[in-house]
Motif scaffolding. Structure first.
Motif, PDB file in Angstrom:
ATOM      1  N   VAL A  36     -90.220  78.042  55.184  1.00 48.51           N
ATOM      2  CA  VAL A  36     -89.124  77.200  55.108  1.00 48.51           C
ATOM      3  C   VAL A  36     -89.278  76.403  53.645  1.00 48.51           C
ATOM      4  O   VAL A  36     -88.342  76.214  52.824  1.00 48.51           O
ATOM      5  CB  VAL A  36     -88.633  76.240  55.951  1.00 48.51           C
ATOM      6  N   SER A  37     -90.094  75.673  53.405  1.00 48.97           N
ATOM      7  CA  SER A  37     -90.370  74.762  52.247  1.00 48.97           C
ATOM      8  C   SER A  37     -90.249  75.625  51.002  1.00 48.97           C
ATOM      9  O   SER A  37     -89.834  75.318  50.013  1.00 48.97           O
ATOM     10  CB  SER A  37     -91.860  74.194  52.106  1.00 48.97           C
ATOM     11  N   CYS A  38     -91.012  76.736  51.018  1.00 47.60           N
ATOM     12  CA  CYS A  38     -91.021  77.595  49.748  1.00 47.60           C
ATOM     13  C   CYS A  38     -89.658  78.123  49.549  1.00 47.60           C
ATOM     14  O   CYS A  38     -89.329  78.189  48.343  1.00 47.60           O
ATOM     15  CB  CYS A  38     -91.925  78.654  49.922  1.00 47.60           C
ATOM     16  N   CYS A  39     -89.023  78.573  50.681  1.00 49.18           N
ATOM     17  CA  CYS A  39     -87.414  78.947  50.471  1.00 49.18           C
ATOM     18  C   CYS A  39     -86.546  77.945  49.568  1.00 49.18           C
ATOM     19  O   CYS A  39     -86.005  78.153  48.669  1.00 49.18           O
ATOM     20  CB  CYS A  39     -87.085  79.292  51.627  1.00 49.18           C
ATOM     21  N   GLU A  40     -86.732  76.683  50.100  1.00 47.13           N
ATOM     22  CA  GLU A  40     -85.997  75.611  49.913  1.00 47.13           C
ATOM     23  C   GLU A  40     -86.158  75.186  48.258  1.00 47.13           C
ATOM     24  O   GLU A  40     -85.473  74.618  47.667  1.00 47.13           O
ATOM     25  CB  GLU A  40     -86.006  74.279  50.727  1.00 47.13           C
ATOM     26  N   LEU A  41     -87.646  75.237  47.994  1.00 50.24           N
ATOM     27  CA  LEU A  41     -87.889  74.822  46.870  1.00 50.24           C
ATOM     28  C   LEU A  41     -88.211  75.922  45.646  1.00 50.24           C
ATOM     29  O   LEU A  41     -88.546  75.540  44.545  1.00 50.24           O
ATOM     30  CB  LEU A  41     -89.442  74.140  47.005  1.00 50.24           C
ATOM     31  N   GLY A  42     -87.938  77.066  46.131  1.00 52.50           N
ATOM     32  CA  GLY A  42     -87.946  78.310  45.270  1.00 52.50           C
ATOM     33  C   GLY A  42     -89.440  78.638  44.695  1.00 52.50           C
ATOM     34  O   GLY A  42     -89.551  78.632  43.638  1.00 52.50           O
ATOM     35  N   VAL A  43     -90.348  78.518  45.564  1.00 59.50           N
ATOM     36  CA  VAL A  43     -91.624  78.704  45.243  1.00 59.50           C
ATOM     37  C   VAL A  43     -92.069  79.769  45.918  1.00 59.50           C
ATOM     38  O   VAL A  43     -91.737  80.069  47.180  1.00 59.50           O
ATOM     39  CB  VAL A  43     -92.613  77.385  45.787  1.00 59.50           C
ATOM     40  N   ASN A  44     -93.133  80.725  45.183  1.00 62.92           N
ATOM     41  CA  ASN A  44     -93.547  81.834  45.980  1.00 62.92           C
ATOM     42  C   ASN A  44     -94.586  81.421  47.081  1.00 62.92           C
ATOM     43  O   ASN A  44     -95.446  80.591  46.661  1.00 62.92           O
ATOM     44  CB  ASN A  44     -94.270  82.694  45.166  1.00 62.92           C
ATOM     45  N   PRO A  45     -94.696  81.574  48.206  1.00 57.52           N
ATOM     46  CA  PRO A  45     -95.605  81.109  49.157  1.00 57.52           C
ATOM     47  C   PRO A  45     -97.203  81.292  48.768  1.00 57.52           C
ATOM     48  O   PRO A  45     -98.137  80.782  49.039  1.00 57.52           O
ATOM     49  CB  PRO A  45     -95.375  81.721  50.626  1.00 57.52           C
ATOM     50  N   GLU A  46     -97.274  82.540  48.129  1.00 54.80           N
ATOM     51  CA  GLU A  46     -98.799  82.924  47.542  1.00 54.80           C
ATOM     52  C   GLU A  46     -99.174  81.802  46.702  1.00 54.80           C
ATOM     53  O   GLU A  46    -100.441  82.082  46.247  1.00 54.80           O
ATOM     54  CB  GLU A  46     -98.659  84.378  46.911  1.00 54.80           C
ATOM     55  N   HIS A  47     -98.196  81.255  46.044  1.00 56.30           N
ATOM     56  CA  HIS A  47     -98.765  80.175  44.953  1.00 56.30           C
ATOM     57  C   HIS A  47     -99.060  78.913  45.513  1.00 56.30           C
ATOM     58  O   HIS A  47     -99.561  77.948  44.773  1.00 56.30           O
ATOM     59  CB  HIS A  47     -97.820  80.113  43.875  1.00 56.30           C
ATOM     60  N   VAL A  48     -98.887  78.545  46.778  1.00 53.45           N
ATOM     61  CA  VAL A  48     -99.532  77.381  47.539  1.00 53.45           C
ATOM     62  C   VAL A  48    -100.773  77.447  47.612  1.00 53.45           C
ATOM     63  O   VAL A  48    -101.197  78.004  48.657  1.00 53.45           O
ATOM     64  CB  VAL A  48     -98.429  77.331  48.501  1.00 53.45           C
ATOM     65  N   GLN A  49    -101.468  76.254  47.149  1.00 52.65           N
ATOM     66  CA  GLN A  49    -102.745  76.150  47.572  1.00 52.65           C
ATOM     67  C   GLN A  49    -103.110  75.436  48.931  1.00 52.65           C
ATOM     68  O   GLN A  49    -103.940  75.704  49.715  1.00 52.65           O
ATOM     69  CB  GLN A  49    -103.409  75.377  46.487  1.00 52.65           C
ATOM     70  N   LYS A  50    -102.153  74.517  49.030  1.00 55.11           N
ATOM     71  CA  LYS A  50    -102.404  73.584  50.410  1.00 55.11           C
ATOM     72  C   LYS A  50    -101.023  72.807  50.472  1.00 55.11           C
ATOM     73  O   LYS A  50    -100.318  72.663  49.609  1.00 55.11           O
ATOM     74  CB  LYS A  50    -103.447  72.771  50.428  1.00 55.11           C
ATOM     75  N   ILE A  51    -100.976  72.265  51.767  1.00 53.61           N
ATOM     76  CA  ILE A  51     -99.993  71.319  51.965  1.00 53.61           C
ATOM     77  C   ILE A  51    -100.161  69.926  52.387  1.00 53.61           C
ATOM     78  O   ILE A  51    -101.183  70.068  53.458  1.00 53.61           O
ATOM     79  CB  ILE A  51     -98.784  72.072  53.163  1.00 53.61           C
ATOM     80  N   ARG A  52     -99.871  69.050  51.835  1.00 51.56           N
ATOM     81  CA  ARG A  52    -100.476  67.767  52.062  1.00 51.56           C
ATOM     82  C   ARG A  52     -99.363  66.788  52.761  1.00 51.56           C
ATOM     83  O   ARG A  52     -98.294  66.852  52.329  1.00 51.56           O
ATOM     84  CB  ARG A  52    -100.849  66.969  50.845  1.00 51.56           C
ATOM     85  N   LYS A  53     -99.908  66.259  53.806  1.00 51.30           N
ATOM     86  CA  LYS A  53     -99.036  65.286  54.326  1.00 51.30           C
ATOM     87  C   LYS A  53     -99.483  63.775  53.652  1.00 51.30           C
ATOM     88  O   LYS A  53    -100.571  63.570  53.476  1.00 51.30           O
ATOM     89  CB  LYS A  53     -99.308  65.210  55.848  1.00 51.30           C
ATOM     90  N   LEU A  54     -98.293  63.262  53.075  1.00 51.39           N
ATOM     91  CA  LEU A  54     -98.800  62.096  52.146  1.00 51.39           C
ATOM     92  C   LEU A  54     -99.118  60.964  53.046  1.00 51.39           C
ATOM     93  O   LEU A  54     -98.591  60.690  54.065  1.00 51.39           O
ATOM     94  CB  LEU A  54     -97.768  61.889  51.395  1.00 51.39           C
ATOM     95  N   PRO A  55     -99.858  60.097  52.650  1.00 50.57           N
ATOM     96  CA  PRO A  55    -100.574  60.081  51.480  1.00 50.57           C
ATOM     97  C   PRO A  55    -101.715  61.006  51.014  1.00 50.57           C
ATOM     98  O   PRO A  55    -102.230  61.203  50.078  1.00 50.57           O
ATOM     99  CB  PRO A  55    -100.968  58.631  51.158  1.00 50.57           C
ATOM    100  N   ASN A  56    -102.548  61.270  52.076  1.00 52.08           N
ATOM    101  CA  ASN A  56    -103.742  62.025  51.685  1.00 52.08           C
ATOM    102  C   ASN A  56    -104.350  62.917  52.894  1.00 52.08           C
ATOM    103  O   ASN A  56    -105.602  62.909  53.271  1.00 52.08           O
ATOM    104  CB  ASN A  56    -104.795  60.939  51.288  1.00 52.08           C
ATOM    105  N   THR A  57    -103.471  63.632  53.492  1.00 49.33           N
ATOM    106  CA  THR A  57    -104.057  64.438  54.799  1.00 49.33           C
ATOM    107  C   THR A  57    -103.475  65.838  54.316  1.00 49.33           C
ATOM    108  O   THR A  57    -102.330  66.200  54.307  1.00 49.33           O
ATOM    109  CB  THR A  57    -103.158  64.189  55.957  1.00 49.33           C
TER     110      THR A  57
END
Length: 107
Positions: A36-57
């Motif tokens: 869902v995040s990638c679809c909404e932001l127009g990013v290929n899921p293969e290009h995501v290294q990680k998902i961070r919960k702010l500030p640092n998790t």
């Protein structure tokens, strides 16, 4: 629905607004969050290294996603090569007002 605030990590920009996404509470999985995040932001899921919960998790698994609360802020951290694609300098022909035919005129 669970409402989350998501953006792409971009330390170079002054403005980097979040968008809100909705996830079905029956499908709170890492895979669905990524999709869902990638679809909404127009990013290929293969290009995501990680998902961070702010500030640092860093989110790593379905249980991490299941613990998220409404309006928590998340960032998609992209691979280095993909950040360059997002912020590449436009070529002369991509800039507004550039006339290719005029550039080919000879005097």
């Amino acid at each position: 629905e669970l409402v989350l605030k998501v953006r792409i990590q971009t330390p170079n920009l002054r403005e980097n607004d979040f968008i809100e996404i909705e996830l079905d509470r029956q499908e709170l999985t890492y895979k669905e969050l990524l999709r869902v995040s990638c679809c909404e932001l127009g990013v290929n899921p293969e290009h995501v290294q990680k998902i961070r919960k702010l500030p640092n998790t860093m989110l790593r698994k379905d249980k991490d996603v299941a613990r998220l609360q409404d309006f928590q802020e998340l960032e998609l951290v992209l691979t280095v090569s993909d950040k360059n694609l997002l912020f590449r300098v436009p070529t002369l022909s991509e800039e507004s007002g550039y006339n290719k035919k005029a550039s080919e005129l000879t005097y």
